[in-house]
Write a protein that holds these residues in place. Structure first.
Motif, PDB file in Angstrom:
ATOM      1  N   LYS A 266       0.830  -1.203   0.000  1.00  0.00           N
ATOM      2  CA  LYS A 266       0.000   0.000   0.000  1.00  0.00           C
ATOM      3  C   LYS A 266       0.867   1.257   0.000  1.00  0.00           C
ATOM      4  O   LYS A 266       0.638   2.199  -0.765  1.00  0.00           O
ATOM      5  CB  LYS A 266      -0.907  -0.001   1.227  1.00  0.00           C
ATOM      6  CG  LYS A 266      -1.787   1.230   1.295  1.00  0.00           C
ATOM      7  CD  LYS A 266      -2.705   1.220   2.486  1.00  0.00           C
ATOM      8  CE  LYS A 266      -3.440   2.546   2.552  1.00  0.00           C
ATOM      9  NZ  LYS A 266      -4.262   2.647   3.753  1.00  0.00           N
ATOM     10  N   GLU A 267       1.892   1.229   0.837  1.00  0.00           N
ATOM     11  CA  GLU A 267       2.761   2.408   0.929  1.00  0.00           C
ATOM     12  C   GLU A 267       3.460   2.688  -0.391  1.00  0.00           C
ATOM     13  O   GLU A 267       3.631   3.841  -0.787  1.00  0.00           O
ATOM     14  CB  GLU A 267       3.786   2.209   2.045  1.00  0.00           C
ATOM     15  CG  GLU A 267       3.155   2.290   3.421  1.00  0.00           C
ATOM     16  CD  GLU A 267       4.035   1.678   4.515  1.00  0.00           C
ATOM     17  OE1 GLU A 267       3.780   1.976   5.676  1.00  0.00           O
ATOM     18  OE2 GLU A 267       4.950   0.892   4.194  1.00  0.00           O
TER      19      GLU A 267
ATOM     20  N   GLU B 192      -6.553   7.956   0.654  1.00  0.00           N
ATOM     21  CA  GLU B 192      -7.352   6.755   0.890  1.00  0.00           C
ATOM     22  C   GLU B 192      -8.359   6.532  -0.238  1.00  0.00           C
ATOM     23  O   GLU B 192      -8.561   5.400  -0.692  1.00  0.00           O
ATOM     24  CB  GLU B 192      -8.087   6.837   2.241  1.00  0.00           C
ATOM     25  CG  GLU B 192      -7.154   6.920   3.449  1.00  0.00           C
ATOM     26  CD  GLU B 192      -6.328   5.651   3.676  1.00  0.00           C
ATOM     27  OE1 GLU B 192      -6.647   4.622   3.052  1.00  0.00           O
ATOM     28  OE2 GLU B 192      -5.347   5.713   4.443  1.00  0.00           O
TER      29      GLU B 192
ATOM     30  N   LYS C 290      -4.884  13.111   3.527  1.00  0.00           N
ATOM     31  CA  LYS C 290      -5.076  11.709   3.831  1.00  0.00           C
ATOM     32  C   LYS C 290      -6.345  11.167   3.175  1.00  0.00           C
ATOM     33  O   LYS C 290      -6.409  10.024   2.731  1.00  0.00           O
ATOM     34  CB  LYS C 290      -5.145  11.538   5.345  1.00  0.00           C
ATOM     35  CG  LYS C 290      -4.513  10.247   5.796  1.00  0.00           C
ATOM     36  CD  LYS C 290      -4.722  10.026   7.265  1.00  0.00           C
ATOM     37  CE  LYS C 290      -5.147   8.600   7.492  1.00  0.00           C
ATOM     38  NZ  LYS C 290      -6.028   8.410   8.615  1.00  0.00           N
TER      39      LYS C 290
ATOM     40  N   ARG D 117       0.804   2.220  -8.826  1.00  0.00           N
ATOM     41  CA  ARG D 117       1.506   3.402  -8.348  1.00  0.00           C
ATOM     42  C   ARG D 117       1.570   4.482  -9.427  1.00  0.00           C
ATOM     43  O   ARG D 117       1.424   5.673  -9.157  1.00  0.00           O
ATOM     44  CB  ARG D 117       2.925   3.029  -7.918  1.00  0.00           C
ATOM     45  CG  ARG D 117       3.667   4.188  -7.330  1.00  0.00           C
ATOM     46  CD  ARG D 117       5.092   3.834  -7.015  1.00  0.00           C
ATOM     47  NE  ARG D 117       5.823   3.451  -8.210  1.00  0.00           N
ATOM     48  CZ  ARG D 117       6.989   2.843  -8.198  1.00  0.00           C
ATOM     49  NH1 ARG D 117       7.545   2.520  -7.045  1.00  0.00           N
ATOM     50  NH2 ARG D 117       7.597   2.533  -9.315  1.00  0.00           N
TER      51      ARG D 117
ATOM     52  N   LEU E  81       7.366   8.978   4.634  1.00  0.00           N
ATOM     53  CA  LEU E  81       6.891   7.603   4.497  1.00  0.00           C
ATOM     54  C   LEU E  81       8.064   6.665   4.266  1.00  0.00           C
ATOM     55  O   LEU E  81       8.122   5.563   4.788  1.00  0.00           O
ATOM     56  CB  LEU E  81       5.908   7.525   3.320  1.00  0.00           C
ATOM     57  CG  LEU E  81       5.214   6.192   3.117  1.00  0.00           C
ATOM     58  CD1 LEU E  81       4.408   5.809   4.323  1.00  0.00           C
ATOM     59  CD2 LEU E  81       4.322   6.246   1.884  1.00  0.00           C
TER      60      LEU E  81
ATOM     61  N   GLY F 128       5.268  13.881   2.404  1.00  0.00           N
ATOM     62  CA  GLY F 128       6.508  13.926   1.634  1.00  0.00           C
ATOM     63  C   GLY F 128       7.293  12.642   1.770  1.00  0.00           C
ATOM     64  O   GLY F 128       6.737  11.546   1.764  1.00  0.00           O
TER      65      GLY F 128
ATOM     66  N   VAL G  85       1.761  10.809  -1.457  1.00  0.00           N
ATOM     67  CA  VAL G  85       2.373  11.274  -0.211  1.00  0.00           C
ATOM     68  C   VAL G  85       3.479  12.281  -0.509  1.00  0.00           C
ATOM     69  O   VAL G  85       3.595  13.306   0.148  1.00  0.00           O
ATOM     70  CB  VAL G  85       2.923  10.083   0.589  1.00  0.00           C
ATOM     71  CG1 VAL G  85       3.689  10.558   1.804  1.00  0.00           C
ATOM     72  CG2 VAL G  85       1.792   9.167   1.020  1.00  0.00           C
ATOM     73  N   LEU G  86       4.261  11.993  -1.537  1.00  0.00           N
ATOM     74  CA  LEU G  86       5.336  12.924  -1.911  1.00  0.00           C
ATOM     75  C   LEU G  86       4.763  14.277  -2.285  1.00  0.00           C
ATOM     76  O   LEU G  86       5.372  15.316  -2.064  1.00  0.00           O
ATOM     77  CB  LEU G  86       6.140  12.362  -3.089  1.00  0.00           C
ATOM     78  CG  LEU G  86       7.135  11.253  -2.774  1.00  0.00           C
ATOM     79  CD1 LEU G  86       7.820  10.788  -4.040  1.00  0.00           C
ATOM     80  CD2 LEU G  86       8.175  11.725  -1.768  1.00  0.00           C
TER      81      LEU G  86
ATOM     82  N   ILE H 217       0.832   4.387  -2.718  1.00  0.00           N
ATOM     83  CA  ILE H 217       0.428   5.764  -2.417  1.00  0.00           C
ATOM     84  C   ILE H 217       1.592   6.741  -2.384  1.00  0.00           C
ATOM     85  O   ILE H 217       1.394   7.946  -2.258  1.00  0.00           O
ATOM     86  CB  ILE H 217      -0.329   5.848  -1.072  1.00  0.00           C
ATOM     87  CG1 ILE H 217       0.573   5.423   0.075  1.00  0.00           C
ATOM     88  CG2 ILE H 217      -1.609   5.020  -1.120  1.00  0.00           C
ATOM     89  CD1 ILE H 217      -0.077   5.613   1.426  1.00  0.00           C
ATOM     90  N   LEU H 218       2.819   6.213  -2.498  1.00  0.00           N
ATOM     91  CA  LEU H 218       3.988   7.082  -2.355  1.00  0.00           C
ATOM     92  C   LEU H 218       3.945   8.373  -3.190  1.00  0.00           C
ATOM     93  O   LEU H 218       4.225   9.451  -2.667  1.00  0.00           O
ATOM     94  CB  LEU H 218       5.260   6.283  -2.650  1.00  0.00           C
ATOM     95  CG  LEU H 218       6.583   6.960  -2.256  1.00  0.00           C
ATOM     96  CD1 LEU H 218       6.593   7.308  -0.782  1.00  0.00           C
ATOM     97  CD2 LEU H 218       7.745   6.066  -2.588  1.00  0.00           C
TER      98      LEU H 218
ATOM     99  N   HIS I 195       2.291  15.619  -0.917  1.00  0.00           N
ATOM    100  CA  HIS I 195       1.593  16.163   0.254  1.00  0.00           C
ATOM    101  C   HIS I 195       0.078  16.202   0.060  1.00  0.00           C
ATOM    102  O   HIS I 195      -0.575  17.171   0.449  1.00  0.00           O
ATOM    103  CB  HIS I 195       2.106  17.564   0.598  1.00  0.00           C
ATOM    104  CG  HIS I 195       3.528  17.554   1.066  1.00  0.00           C
ATOM    105  ND1 HIS I 195       3.873  17.546   2.389  1.00  0.00           N
ATOM    106  CD2 HIS I 195       4.691  17.532   0.378  1.00  0.00           C
ATOM    107  CE1 HIS I 195       5.198  17.520   2.500  1.00  0.00           C
ATOM    108  NE2 HIS I 195       5.703  17.512   1.290  1.00  0.00           N
TER     109      HIS I 195
END
Ligand SMILES: Nc1ncnc2c1ncn2[C@@H]1O[C@H](COP(=O)(O)OP(=O)(O)OP(=O)(O)O)[C@@H](O)[C@H]1O
Ligand SMILES: [Mg+2]
Lengths: 253, 675
Positions: free
Chosen positions: A102-103, A120, A116, A155, B277, B274, A110-111, A106-107, A113
């Motif tokens: 999952k990480e 999801e 959340k 991804r 993670l 950023g 997340v990068l 979603i990277l 910003h």
């Protein structure tokens, strides 16, 4: 997004044993096109995708995306651009072993910003589409090659890229998974007008494209356009592969 | 032939690929070899040898130090040299798979190590030759010897060092050859780092508690007064704190910090931001992989800092103490006073001042803390008004006295013991009223070598009532510049025949105890003065003592400083290498991150965090732990000496901070190069 590639060339290595990976390639891709790139191993497909996606700088020539000359931009600008507008499915997957499935997916969000909630939502959406739910907490090390490929595709798609670069996206997939992924690519191509550039050896995969460009030894060899009939187009691709040599021989009748 | 050229190519390539790390290693080794060579040369240095200041025992200590230093240098080289083989593990395994024999692979790493070692050794010796005069001058300066240090190089030492260098190079290369020989065979097993994470986390929390207890106890140590009751207690406490720190920090590194990173990672507010993670997991892995070494570095640097603070503070204390107590140049008793006067006139010495004071001596009873009982002791007594007549210079370190006050003067050495200021037990002087309240000082007028045991300054009335059992008068001369006494004159003045013994004859009670004064006899071999038998010096030239103390402290300061600094440099380089040498897995991760779209700035930030973590942890923990020395100093010297700690601590932070920055720059350069 319109992409115009003018006269780009790329050499690897030093003078004496230099490899001319790309030699003066010209290419135009219209907004919302689904272009396939085919050619024998070592023809320069990956190199071409890397150059267009600004991951690597060509030795000379221009790459114009959305009327911006990418070869003139700073690395920093390019990184920003890539992150916000482009998605990549790499031939070697490029997954992070220390993160779980999952990480990894979603990277990119997340990068950037992203909130959340968005993260999801997007994850759930792809989850349903590509059917990767039960993998989400597994570690990358335990996955099969095909599973890794689908994760790396997820991804690439998670931040709704405007251009998608796919280097052999179906090379390790079974036909069912490949069909699911290709259908999805087709859908985003048609509905969201995502421009797609895809390198492949596989004629079936290529048959999803609206156009296929063949390259050999770093130059454009020829190209064929999909008239709308998938089967006829498939035949054309096979024929061209036979002419050019290399490619997937399984498809030769 | 073709094969050899391929090996050479491989060696050249790995040297080039690991060049940043190798340079750090070579620099640290060069430093160690240079110091080693310098020490060895000082042992045989002719300038020092012919100087009458240079004691044979200094030379012996220096000689021993050479061996100790050589040992540590070798351990460092053997340990750190292994990193490079470890780094090339995968490459060697590939060669092996491709059909290269294990022997060839061992030969390759043998040659690689050989080249690097030989270079380090030769450069180190060259540096030693260049720095030889400078280091000698530093030694002479610290010892405060008046000596012009000349450049000298001993062909013998150079030859021996070359041999040692060659042998150690051979041995270390052999080591590394064997290392890679066995390395290729080992199957790479994936370790499950997250095993028992719960146990580990619990231990981590326990470690934090231990560590914090240590900190609190240290603070308590600072507030603790020095007295006899707390001596044992505080000694034990220091030991307990050291152990708490030792285990506490290990468990914190092993369990607590990973737990913190894990929690940060689980909290999506932090981790979904950023590069976090990725970073939390990456740092977590790097930390777990390097726990032992980081802990090791932390404890050793704490030790080095503490030792440096202790030496520095100790040096200050001892030096100032002697500076104060020996503001006198010459002192004599009645028997030699005239002779000294005669010699001074003869030498045309300029005398700035002359003093003399009558001294009474009798028996007294003082409390012995080790035996928990009163013991009879000789006491020298001076009257308050005589004491007040002495120049201020001679009494300034003692507490100020009013005419009715008592003062007990004890030696500087006992000033280092915890119950020094304790006056709960009255002093009983023979046939006199008990002395309960009194002040305590350490400065003997006329210098402590003129006295045996302790002395008392008493009010005049009290003084007059004392029955002296052996009176004397002490004389002092304050000369400007040198006294111009020749060695022969000094010897004559100090002749044993002018001295006398004072013996306490212990009776059934204090009143029955007496003192007898006898001529000093030559002690037979193996015969010693008895417990209550003292020698009265007839003449003391304070400058001699002063110099001996200066030299000894300066000498040890020199050695310990060199040793601690070498230790800090070795550890710093170790840290740097630990940061620089990422394994393939770590490299792949950074590369992938770049491909996914992490910007240069973000990757730079990861490298920055990585360096800060690996440098910051040892620094912070070493500083906290070495603060314990302030508590120890508080107990032993009665001053906390925070200043010394701040000075040394700051230098340590600056040294490691700079190393950290350098490491960061190198590390980032390496990453930018490779991505
Ligand atoms: N980083 C590199 N360094 C040196 N040469 C390279 C590099 N990347 C590619 N090449 C060379 O450039 C040429 C084109 O490689 P490229 O990866 O683009 O081929 P490809 O068409 O993607 O082949 P495949 O179908 O096997 O993926 C090849 O000859 C390859 O050896
Ligand atoms: Mg390719």
């Amino acid at each position: 997004m319109q992409i115009i590639v003018k006269n780009i060339a790329k050499d690897y290595g030093k003078k004496k044993n230099a490899v001319h990976a790309l030699k003066d390639i010209d290419l135009q891709v219209a907004q919302g096109e689904f272009v396939g790139i085919m050619g024998p191993s070592g023809a320069g497909k990956s190199t071409l995708l890397n150059a267009i996606s600004t991951n690597e700088r060509p030795d000379h020539g221009q790459i114009i995306i959305d009327s911006i000359d990418m070869t003139q931009q700073h690395d920093k600008t390019l990184a920003q651009y890539r992150r916000h507008k482009m998605g990549f499915i790499y031939q070697s997957f490029e997954l992070l072993d220390s993160l779980n499935v999952k990480e990894n997916i979603i990277l990119p969000l997340v990068l950037n910003h992203s909130s959340k909630k968005v993260i999801e939502e997007r994850f759930d959406h792809l989850n349903r589409l590509l059917d990767i739910g039960e993998l989400s907490h597994r570690s990358i090390d335990d996955l099969s090659l095909g599973q890794r490929q689908i994760i790396s595709a997820a991804r690439a798609l998670i931040n709704n890229p405007e251009i998608l670069f796919a280097d052999e996206p179906t090379g390790s997939l079974d036909s069912k998974s490949a069909t699911i992924l290709l259908n999805y690519m087709q859908i985003i191509n048609q509905r969201e007008k995502t421009t797609i550039l895809m390198a492949t050896h596989d004629a079936f995969t290529a048959s999803y494209c609206s156009r296929v460009v063949f390259i050999k030894d770093g130059s454009v060899f020829s190209e064929i356009v999909n008239s709308g009939d998938r089967n006829a187009f498939f035949e054309q691709v096979i024929n061209m592969q036979r002419t050019i040599g290399g490619g997937s021989y399984f498809n030769i009748p | 032939m073709a094969a050899i050229s391929i090996y050479l190519k491989i060696i050249r390539k790995s040297l080039y690929k690991l060049r940043d790390s190798y340079i750090i290693y070579v620099l640290a080794s060069v430093f160690a070899v240079a110091v080693l060579t310098l020490l060895a040369m000082l042992v045989v240095d002719p300038t020092l040898k012919t100087s009458h200041y240079w004691n044979i025992s200094f030379q012996q200590v220096m000689y021993a130090m050479v061996f100790i230093f050589a040992f540590f240098t070798f351990v460092y080289m053997a340990y750190v040299g292994g990193f490079f083989i470890e780094q090339q593990k995968n490459e060697f395994r590939t060669y092996f798979k491709l059909g290269m024999s294990k022997f060839t692979i061992a030969l390759i790493s043998f040659l690689e190590t050989f080249v690097v070692q030989l270079i380090s050794w030769i450069i180190g010796m060259l540096v030693a030759l260049i720095l030889q005069k400078f280091v000698g001058m530093l030694l002479v300066y610290l010892m405060r010897i008046d000596l012009t240090f000349k450049f000298y190089y001993s062909a013998k030492v150079v030859w021996i060092m070359l041999q040692v260098g060659l042998y150690s190079t051979l041995i270390l290369s052999l080591f590394n050859g064997l290392r890679s020989y066995f390395l290729v065979r080992d199957k790479h097993k994936k370790k499950h780092l997250y095993n028992h994470w719960l146990v580990r986390s619990l231990l981590g929390v326990l470690g934090l508690l231990l560590f914090l207890t240590g900190v609190i106890l240290t603070l308590q140590l600072l507030t603790m007064g020095r007295n006899y009751d707390t001596l044992d207690q505080s000694l034990v406490m220091t030991l307990v704190i050291a152990i708490l720190y030792l285990f506490g920090s290990y468990l914190v590194f092993k369990g607590f910090l990973p737990l913190v990173l894990e929690i940060l990672d689980r909290l999506k507010i932090f981790s979904y931001r950023g590069t976090n993670l990725f970073t939390f997991k990456y740092l977590h892995k790097r930390l777990v992989k390097n726990t032992s070494i980081i802990w090791f570095i932390t404890e050793l640097s704490a030790l080095a800092v503490a030792v440096l603070v202790f030496c520095y503070a100790g040096y200050q204390v001892v030096y100032q103490d002697y500076q104060n107590s020996y503001s006198f140049e010459l002192a004599a008793n009645k028997s030699q006073a005239q002779e000294v006067e005669k010699q001074l006139t003869k030498q045309k010495t300029h005398v700035k001042g002359r003093y003399h004071t009558p001294i009474k001596r009798t028996v007294s009873e003082v409390w012995d803390y080790s035996e928990n009982a009163y013991v009879p002791r000789l006491v020298s007594v001076m009257s308050n008004s005589d004491y007040q007549k002495l120049p201020q210079r001679l009494t300034k370190k003692n507490p100020p006295l009013k005419s009715g006050d008592f003062l007990e003067v004890k030696s500087e050495l006992s000033a280092l013991t915890p119950n020094y200021n304790d006056t709960r037990h009255p002093i009983q002087v023979k046939n006199m009223p008990k002395i309960a309240t009194r002040k305590v000082g350490s400065m003997f007028p006329y210098g402590n070598r003129m006295y045996s045991c302790y002395m008392l300054i008493v009010p005049d009335e009290y003084y007059h009532q004392i029955d002296s059992e052996a009176s004397d008068t002490f004389y002092g001369w304050d000369v400007s510049g040198a006294d111009h006494f020749s060695n022969a004159v000094i010897k004559k003045l100090q002749q044993k025949k002018h001295r006398y013994y004072l013996t306490v004859n212990i009776g059934s009670s204090l009143d029955k105890s007496t003192i007898t004064k006898t001529k000093a006899t030559k002690l037979a071999y193996g015969e010693y003065l008895k417990t209550n038998q003292y020698v009265q010096m007839s003449f003391v030239r304070q400058a001699v003592t002063k110099n001996v103390v200066r030299q000894a402290t300066g000498f040890f300061l020199f050695l310990i400083t060199i040793f601690s600094i070498s230790l800090l440099i070795a550890l710093g380089s170790l840290l740097t290498l630990k940061v620089l040498l990422r394994d393939d897995f770590e490299w792949r991760q950074l590369k992938t991150l770049k491909k996914i779209g992490a910007s240069e700035k973000e990757i730079k930030q990861i490298v920055k965090r990585e360096t800060s973590l690996l440098f910051g942890l040892p620094m912070i923990f070493a500083l906290i732990q070495s603060f314990l020395i302030v508590g120890v100093l508080n107990l032993s010297l009665n001053t906390p000496k925070v200043g010394a700690f701040v000075l040394i601590g700051l230098s340590y932070v600056v040294l490691y901070g700079l190393t950290g920055v350098l490491t960061y720059v190198l590390s980032w350069r390496g990453v930018a190069d490779k991505l």
